[in-house]
Design a protein around this motif. Structure first.
Motif, short mmCIF file in Angstrom:
data_model
loop_
_atom_site.label_atom_id
_atom_site.label_comp_id
_atom_site.label_asym_id
_atom_site.label_seq_id
_atom_site.Cartn_x
_atom_site.Cartn_y
_atom_site.Cartn_z
N ARG A 54 0.84 -1.21 0.00
CA ARG A 54 0.00 0.00 0.00
C ARG A 54 0.87 1.26 0.00
NH1 ARG A 54 -4.44 -0.39 4.40
NH2 ARG A 54 -5.02 -2.11 3.02
N LEU A 55 1.96 1.24 0.77
CA LEU A 55 2.88 2.36 0.78
C LEU A 55 3.53 2.55 -0.58
CD1 LEU A 55 4.64 1.76 4.24
CD2 LEU A 55 3.04 3.59 3.67
N PHE A 56 3.89 1.41 -1.20
CA PHE A 56 4.50 1.46 -2.53
C PHE A 56 3.57 2.13 -3.54
CE2 PHE A 56 7.15 0.17 -5.98
CZ PHE A 56 6.31 -0.26 -6.99
N ASP A 57 2.31 1.70 -3.54
CA ASP A 57 1.35 2.27 -4.49
C ASP A 57 1.14 3.77 -4.23
OD1 ASP A 57 1.03 -0.15 -5.72
OD2 ASP A 57 -0.76 -0.72 -4.59
N ASP A 58 1.08 4.15 -2.95
CA ASP A 58 0.85 5.55 -2.61
C ASP A 58 2.03 6.42 -3.04
OD1 ASP A 58 1.23 7.64 0.10
OD2 ASP A 58 -0.59 7.75 -1.12
N GLY A 63 4.65 10.22 -6.70
CA GLY A 63 5.82 10.50 -7.53
C GLY A 63 5.44 10.81 -8.97
N ARG A 64 4.53 10.04 -9.51
CA ARG A 64 4.10 10.28 -10.89
C ARG A 64 3.34 11.60 -11.01
NH1 ARG A 64 2.60 3.91 -11.95
NH2 ARG A 64 4.66 3.35 -12.78
N ALA A 81 11.83 6.36 -2.72
CA ALA A 81 11.27 5.80 -1.47
C ALA A 81 10.42 4.58 -1.77
CB ALA A 81 10.45 6.86 -0.75
N ALA A 82 9.67 4.62 -2.87
CA ALA A 82 8.85 3.46 -3.25
C ALA A 82 9.74 2.26 -3.58
CB ALA A 82 7.97 3.82 -4.45
#
Length: 937
Positions: A54-58, A63-64, A81-82
């Motif tokens: 979930r952190l990765f997706d956020d 970032g995008r 960070a991701a």
């Protein structure tokens, strides 16, 4: 997920063990019920900010979004960070079912896409120089991803390397054609045309954001500095707080090399921004601090800005709080006391900021748990952290756990030489070896021993080796000045929870330092038949493993762990048991362990009788040394009855496996205990065991004396069954050693008693013995009738090994009667059964009989007998079966005689004759001399 389609038989127990370990770590760290069990499995409670996906997706979405707004700096930070959330491939280490494979592939695709976005944002910031090696590595790993090639080629062009860029395009084109049969896509072809035209301005388009390089001011020219000084300014850098290195440090080269590699990795080999953390762990007194200090001194050149050292633990009090440690660290690096904030988090943030951009090694000595390290880790990738801990701190993210092992004898001897001088140890090699054994590789114990000898220069080495021989007083002897082995272990013991301390004490009462996983449950609960520890016991064992007070020594084929407690730790545990447990409680603990062994050995014996298969006893190979020690310990510690029962239960197993030395050792110690106790029955049973082991050793005369004594006593005590079995074994032993008449009497008496008692297994054994005696007496026809009766009963019992033994004996009888086809049929069946149960001694005797049959049936084709005889000889030699070797050598001599190969015949008969004389087999010796005489004519 763990085993795909092929879970082991112990899968359920393994899952319980894994879940218990996770539950301990998670629930302890959170102070709550994070992982709980229910009627359908386990439930893990997580907060939204704890799920890495979930952190990765956020972070990816943010970032995008920054990229789309032209904020390339924020895009780089968020996408980095991701990516930093990844620690290897998705679902790495799990056996992939189809569903997991699909999910893992999706996640990997997401990671690569984010990597490409991150590279594009960095390229937009003008970081093309740093990107080229990273992108080149990714195109090698993923040669069909066109966007990676696009980014690499663009980066190479921005570095003014057009030739490299064109070569990269050529590699991309070949990869796509070779793998997919396709040309590069429109975007890559357009980029190629732009390269040729030396104009990349029109191609930023869909694969790359518009390039807006960030021009930062050039750094000021550095001032003139002393050699080795840091280029950073501010504070009191460089700093070295390390303790003095140990002057006589020895060994550990593999450990130091591995730790150096992990801590001193460069940015080229370690593109991650994470701080490397190495944790040295091991049992008390193993030299963790000395190893860490020595390593830190070796790394001073790698970390020129400084080496910070903090002792987190204290042998005299509680471990230091993080707040206090951070305050001391900040003061040491030049932060005024008035500028140090109050909260832990603020102090940690200031500490990280002060170390940012510096090359500093932080040494944290004697950490208690993971929470103690939480605020003490730097943030900059130029730093590294070296931790020592008695606990196995497996929950520190990204840390590498390295075990500090005890020293081997070579390094231990070197350490003693450096402390007390080599000359004394050279003069007393035997005492030196004993001293090394008593210290068991622990540097603290070796250092104490060396110091005591150095302080007593006129004392011989054997003086201290003898004083350390008594386990009960060994820890008291291992003390010199401030160095004390007992105090070192006591610190770890005093930190234990009551249930862990109770188990630790109980382990000190065991006969050996190695034990299977069922032992802890048995000695603490008295559940004799428990095969695996329950969740509660599993947690306690995990606590002791985590504290390095016991270790997983092996894992058996069923996935069950086998543990080991170091000798000096076991000595301390025994001390605590003596102090804290009553004599009755101590006796009960030992009794439970013995009952647990007896229950399992008897179960194996019953399985062996029922199936005859060696598989039933395979696990005992790992327990063999411990079982012998257990019998010896039981006999010495006043558990004579249990020692006798356990040794007797092992009789047939020792016979099947040819464990002659161990069999005799157990029988002798049991006999000594029984004699001291005046227990005639136990005396007779031990003498019977010694007799059977003596037969296996080829000491027939000695064995007969033991048999006679044991049988007489059992007869007087009315132990008819046991006396009958010993008569059978005695009959087997003496029948072909010139005592056939006595053997006939014993076998006949045994048949009568065992038949009357309704013991069908014993009756088959006695009938087989009687049949063998009758063959020796040349009453083959009567022997055949007896053995056919034995065969009928064996068929009814359905015990493969007993059946095979009777068939083998019947084949020998049929050969003597000249009924070769019947003998061949019996041997075929016997070999089938022997091989089915993997009984190698029986198979070897059957192969010997096959060779004998071939020679008797077709002397003109005698060469065909050599194959099975050679196979039999090899097995007999491997097993140490001297009687079988002698008989095979005799039969080989007869084969070579039939082949007119007199030289080989003489050698074979000569070897057989020597063995028959040694084994006291006069009838066979006479036959061999006769054959040799014929060769001479």
């Amino acid at each position: 997920m763990l085993w795909a389609e092929s879970p082991p038989a112990s899968a359920r127990a393994n899952l319980r063990s894994y879940a218990a370990g996770l539950r301990r770590v998670l629930n302890t760290a959170s102070g709550g019920d994070r992982l709980s069990s229910g009627h359908q499995g386990y439930r893990l409670r997580i907060r939204p900010d704890e799920l890495d996906l979930r952190l990765f997706d956020d972070l990816t979405a943010r970032g995008r979004a920054a990229m789309n707004e032209g904020d390339h700096q924020s895009a780089v930070e968020r996408l980095r960070a991701a990516l930093d959330l990844w620690r290897g491939a998705a679902l790495d280490g799990l056996a992939h079912h189809t569903v997991l494979y699909i999910e893992a592939s999706r996640l990997e695709e997401s990671r690569l896409s984010v990597f490409e976005d991150h590279a594009a944002a960095r390229l937009a910031r003008g970081e093309h120089e740093d990107l080229v090696p990273e992108l080149r590595a990714q195109t090698v790993a993923h040669p069909l991803r066109e966007r990676l090639w696009y980014l690499l080629i663009t980066s190479q062009h921005q570095c003014d390397r057009p030739g490299d860029a064109l070569r990269s395009y050529d590699r991309a084109r070949r990869a796509l054609r070779d793998e997919l049969g396709l040309d590069p896509g429109a975007n890559l072809r357009q980029l190629h045309q732009a390269l040729l035209a030396r104009d990349l301005s029109p191609v930023a388009g869909p694969l790359l954001p518009q390039l807006n390089p960030v021009h930062e001011p050039d750094p000021p020219a550095p001032a003139l500095m002393a050699p080795g000084a840091s280029s950073r300014s501010g504070g009191s850098w460089p700093i070295c707080q390390l303790p003095t290195d140990t002057a006589d440090f020895v060994g550990r080269e593999d450990l130091l090399s591995c730790a150096t590699t992990l801590l001193a990795r460069s940015k080229v080999t370690r593109p991650s921004t994470a701080v490397p953390v190495v944790i040295l762990t091991g049992l008390p007194g193993v030299g963790k601090t000395a190893a860490a200090t020595h390593l830190a001194h070796r790394l001073r050149g790698t970390f020129p800005d400084g080496q910070l050292y903090v002792q987190l633990g204290s042998a005299r009090g509680p471990h230091r709080a993080s707040s206090t440690v951070l305050g001391d660290l900040l003061l040491s690096i030049g932060v005024p006391g008035s500028a140090i904030p109050g909260s832990d988090s603020q102090r940690a943030a200031l500490f990280r900021s002060k170390l940012a951009g510096r090359r500093v090694l932080v040494v944290l000595d004697d950490a208690l748990d993971t929470s103690q390290l939480q605020y003490l880790l730097p943030g900059g990738s130029g730093c590294a952290v070296l931790v020592t801990s008695r606990a196995r701190l497996t929950a520190v993210a990204g840390a590498h756990l390295l075990d500090v092992e005890p020293l081997d004898d070579t390094d231990g001897r070197t350490l003693l030489d450096r402390i007390a001088g080599a000359r004394r140890f050279i003069a007393e090699p035997e005492a030196t070896q004993r001293l090394l054994g008593r210290c068991a590789g622990l540097p603290l114990a070796l250092r104490v021993a060396g110091a005591r000898l150095a302080g007593n220069p006129y004392r011989p080495v054997r003086w201290l080796a003898d004083r350390l021989a008594d386990e009960q007083h060994r820890l008291g002897e291992l003390r010199a000045g401030d160095l004390a082995m007992r105090a070192c272990v006591a610190t770890a013991y005093q930190a234990m929870a009551p249930d862990a301390a109770r188990l630790f004490r109980a382990l000190g009462l065991l006969p050996t330092g190695e034990f299977p996983s069922w032992v802890p449950a048995v000695i603490t609960s008295g559940m004799t038949g428990a095969e695996e520890p329950d969740d509660c016991m599993d947690d306690i064992l995990e606590t002791l493993v985590h504290a390095n007070l016991i270790r997983v020594h092996q894992v058996d084929p069923q996935g069950r762990p086998r543990y080991r407690i170091h000798d000096l730790l076991r000595a301390y545990a025994a001390e605590r048991a003596t102090e804290e447990e009553s004599p009755q409680q101590q006796r009960e603990i030992v009794g439970r362990a013995l009952d647990g062994w007896l229950h399992r050995v008897r179960a194996v014996g019953e399985e062996l009788l029922r199936t005859g298969t060696y598989a039933a006893t395979t696990w005992l190979e790992n327990e063999r040394t411990g079982l012998v020690a257990t019998v010896e310990y039981a006999a010495r510690s006043g558990h004579g009855e249990r020692a006798s029962e356990l040794a007797t239960a092992l009789d047939d197993i020792c016979h099947q496996h040819n464990w002659w030395d161990d069999w005799e050792r157990m029988a002798q110690v049991v006999l000594a205990r029984a004699s001291a106790d005046g227990d005639r029955r136990r005396i007779a049973m031990a003498e019977g065991s010694l007799a059977r082991a003596g037969v296996g050793r080829g000491r027939a005369d000695e064995a007969v004396r033991w048999f006679v004594s044991a049988i007489e006593q059992l007869d007087e005590l009315g132990e008819r069954s046991q006396a009958a079995y010993l008569r059978v074994y005695c009959s087997f032993a003496i029948a072909d050693r010139g005592m056939a008449a006595e053997a006939h009497a014993d076998a006949s008496a045994a048949v009568a008693v065992l038949s009357e008692l309704g013991d069908r297994r014993g009756t088959v054994l006695a009938l087989r013995s009687l049949g063998a005696v009758l063959v020796c007496l040349h009453h083959e026809a009567e022997a055949a009738r007896v053995l056919k009766r034995a065969l009928e009963t064996a068929e009814q019992l359905g015990q493969p090994l007993a059946l095979a033994d009777v068939l083998q004996a019947l084949a020998v009888t049929e050969i003597a009667l000249g009924r070769y086809p019947a003998a061949a049929r019996h041997l075929d069946r016997a070999l089938l059964y022997y091989r089915g149960v993997r009984h190698r001694p029986g198979e070897a005797y059957a192969l010997f009989t096959v060779g004998r049959l071939r020679l008797a049936r077709e002397p003109e084709r005698a060469a065909e007998a050599l194959g099975p005889l050679t196979q039999a000889a090899d097995v007999f030699s491997e097993l140490g079966e001297r009687r079988g070797e002698a008989l095979t050598a005799y039969m080989q001599g007869r084969v070579y005689t039939a082949l007119n190969d007199r030289a080989r015949a003489r050698r074979s008969f000569g070897a057989a004759l020597a063995a028959f004389r040694e084994l006291r087999m006069p009838d066979w010796a006479k036959r061999t001399r006769h054959e040799l005489g014929n060769l001479g004519r």
